[in-house]
Design a protein around this motif. Sequence first.
Motif, mmCIF file in Angstrom:
data_model
loop_
_atom_site.group_PDB
_atom_site.id
_atom_site.type_symbol
_atom_site.label_atom_id
_atom_site.label_comp_id
_atom_site.label_asym_id
_atom_site.label_seq_id
_atom_site.Cartn_x
_atom_site.Cartn_y
_atom_site.Cartn_z
ATOM 1 N N VAL A 52 0.822 -1.216 0.000
ATOM 2 C CA VAL A 52 0.000 0.000 0.000
ATOM 3 C C VAL A 52 0.853 1.262 0.000
ATOM 4 O O VAL A 52 0.327 2.379 0.135
ATOM 5 N N ALA A 53 2.169 1.097 -0.157
ATOM 6 C CA ALA A 53 3.075 2.250 -0.202
ATOM 7 C C ALA A 53 4.086 2.063 -1.317
ATOM 8 O O ALA A 53 4.624 0.964 -1.499
ATOM 9 N N VAL A 54 4.336 3.110 -2.077
ATOM 10 C CA VAL A 54 5.375 3.100 -3.110
ATOM 11 C C VAL A 54 6.230 4.343 -2.937
ATOM 12 O O VAL A 54 5.795 5.338 -2.348
ATOM 13 N N ALA A 55 7.451 4.293 -3.451
ATOM 14 C CA ALA A 55 8.402 5.380 -3.244
ATOM 15 C C ALA A 55 8.922 5.910 -4.572
ATOM 16 O O ALA A 55 9.072 5.167 -5.546
ATOM 17 N N ILE A 56 9.215 7.210 -4.573
ATOM 18 C CA ILE A 56 9.875 7.861 -5.698
ATOM 19 C C ILE A 56 10.965 8.767 -5.140
ATOM 20 O O ILE A 56 10.708 9.572 -4.240
ATOM 21 N N GLY A 57 12.165 8.635 -5.670
ATOM 22 C CA GLY A 57 13.251 9.514 -5.279
ATOM 23 C C GLY A 57 13.303 10.713 -6.206
ATOM 24 O O GLY A 57 13.101 10.581 -7.417
ATOM 25 N N GLY A 58 13.564 11.886 -5.656
ATOM 26 C CA GLY A 58 13.664 13.075 -6.491
ATOM 27 C C GLY A 58 13.486 14.346 -5.699
ATOM 28 O O GLY A 58 13.108 14.328 -4.521
ATOM 29 N N ASP A 59 13.767 15.455 -6.363
ATOM 30 C CA ASP A 59 13.644 16.776 -5.760
ATOM 31 C C ASP A 59 12.192 17.225 -5.848
ATOM 32 O O ASP A 59 11.682 17.532 -6.928
ATOM 33 N N VAL A 60 11.513 17.300 -4.716
ATOM 34 C CA VAL A 60 10.075 17.608 -4.720
ATOM 35 C C VAL A 60 9.784 19.091 -4.927
ATOM 36 O O VAL A 60 8.629 19.500 -4.891
ATOM 37 N N ALA A 61 10.821 19.888 -5.168
ATOM 38 C CA ALA A 61 10.601 21.258 -5.623
ATOM 39 C C ALA A 61 10.504 21.318 -7.146
ATOM 40 O O ALA A 61 10.127 22.353 -7.690
ATOM 41 N N ASP A 62 10.850 20.223 -7.806
ATOM 42 C CA ASP A 62 10.815 20.130 -9.269
ATOM 43 C C ASP A 62 9.392 19.769 -9.713
ATOM 44 O O ASP A 62 8.855 18.730 -9.317
ATOM 45 N N GLU A 63 8.787 20.601 -10.539
ATOM 46 C CA GLU A 63 7.409 20.359 -10.962
ATOM 47 C C GLU A 63 7.237 19.017 -11.654
ATOM 48 O O GLU A 63 6.207 18.359 -11.495
ATOM 49 N N GLN A 64 8.233 18.593 -12.415
ATOM 50 C CA GLN A 64 8.123 17.305 -13.111
ATOM 51 C C GLN A 64 8.139 16.141 -12.117
ATOM 52 O O GLN A 64 7.466 15.128 -12.329
ATOM 53 N N VAL A 65 8.900 16.281 -11.048
ATOM 54 C CA VAL A 65 8.904 15.245 -10.008
ATOM 55 C C VAL A 65 7.542 15.203 -9.322
ATOM 56 O O VAL A 65 6.974 14.124 -9.090
ATOM 57 N N ILE A 66 6.982 16.366 -9.005
ATOM 58 C CA ILE A 66 5.653 16.409 -8.378
ATOM 59 C C ILE A 66 4.613 15.795 -9.303
ATOM 60 O O ILE A 66 3.761 15.006 -8.882
ATOM 61 N N ARG A 67 4.688 16.138 -10.587
ATOM 62 C CA ARG A 67 3.754 15.572 -11.560
ATOM 63 C C ARG A 67 3.885 14.047 -11.589
ATOM 64 O O ARG A 67 2.888 13.319 -11.656
#
Length: 268
Positions: A52-67
């Motif tokens: 029930v949980a998945v992960a994504i690494g990245g800079d969450v200030a980056d709009e493409q990462v948020i998308r």
Amino acid sequence: MEISGKVAIVTGAGAGIGAALARRLVAGGARVVLADLDAEAVTDVAESLGPVAVAIGGDVADEQVIRGLIERAETEFGPVDLYFANAGIGGGVGLTSTDQQWLAALEVNVMAHVRAARLLVPGWTERASGYFVATASAAGLLTQIGSAPYAVSKHAAVGFAEWLSITYGDQGVRVSCVCPMGVDTQLLRTGFIPRDDVAEAELAVKAVTTAGSVLSPDEVAEVILAGVADERFLILPHPEVLKMYRHKGSDYDRWLDGMRRFQAALQA
């Protein structure tokens, strides 16, 4: 707000408050997408929580990462119900802070919230349902001795959360703003320590640790989710912050004088 069955995104979830929030959300029956700049750490947290949980690494200030976070949540679990904009950095210290440090603090502590809201709010208003939880800081209501970028960016985070609530609160978008003092996280331990001004950074840490109790991330996560359940805007893991904030507002000059005396005592 009931979290059971809801889909949530939590940023800064590789450790600290974010990881604690993810654990409590899953325990409450939510499905969660976790994000963090430290891909290995956030993956470990997600794997410990099961399917029930998945992960994504990245800079969450980056709009493409948020998308990408939103798309992953929709693909895996369904439309996003809650967004916990929890990632944060200390930035620099005082006037010696570089433009790069100022920009980094504003990007992560403020613009990451703005960009997430841009992507989520249109869908939330269409469905008349959605919840944005911004992790700011008591520094956003008071100040942060020893770190101008942190104090200013956290004030801006509080201001944006207020604006979001006022502008979209009648359209089904609920907003909470979390303003803790000391929390036992990596940010408190090392987040204010640049390579060029350790003394000022240590002053920032000391200002936090002597102002009140240092809570565990789990204690803070429990208070946050209780506040979300009650749909309260201002969530204060340290209740004494409200008294400090009222004191500030009732006599600004007296409060400033008191903060200067507090700073002098810390320096001594």
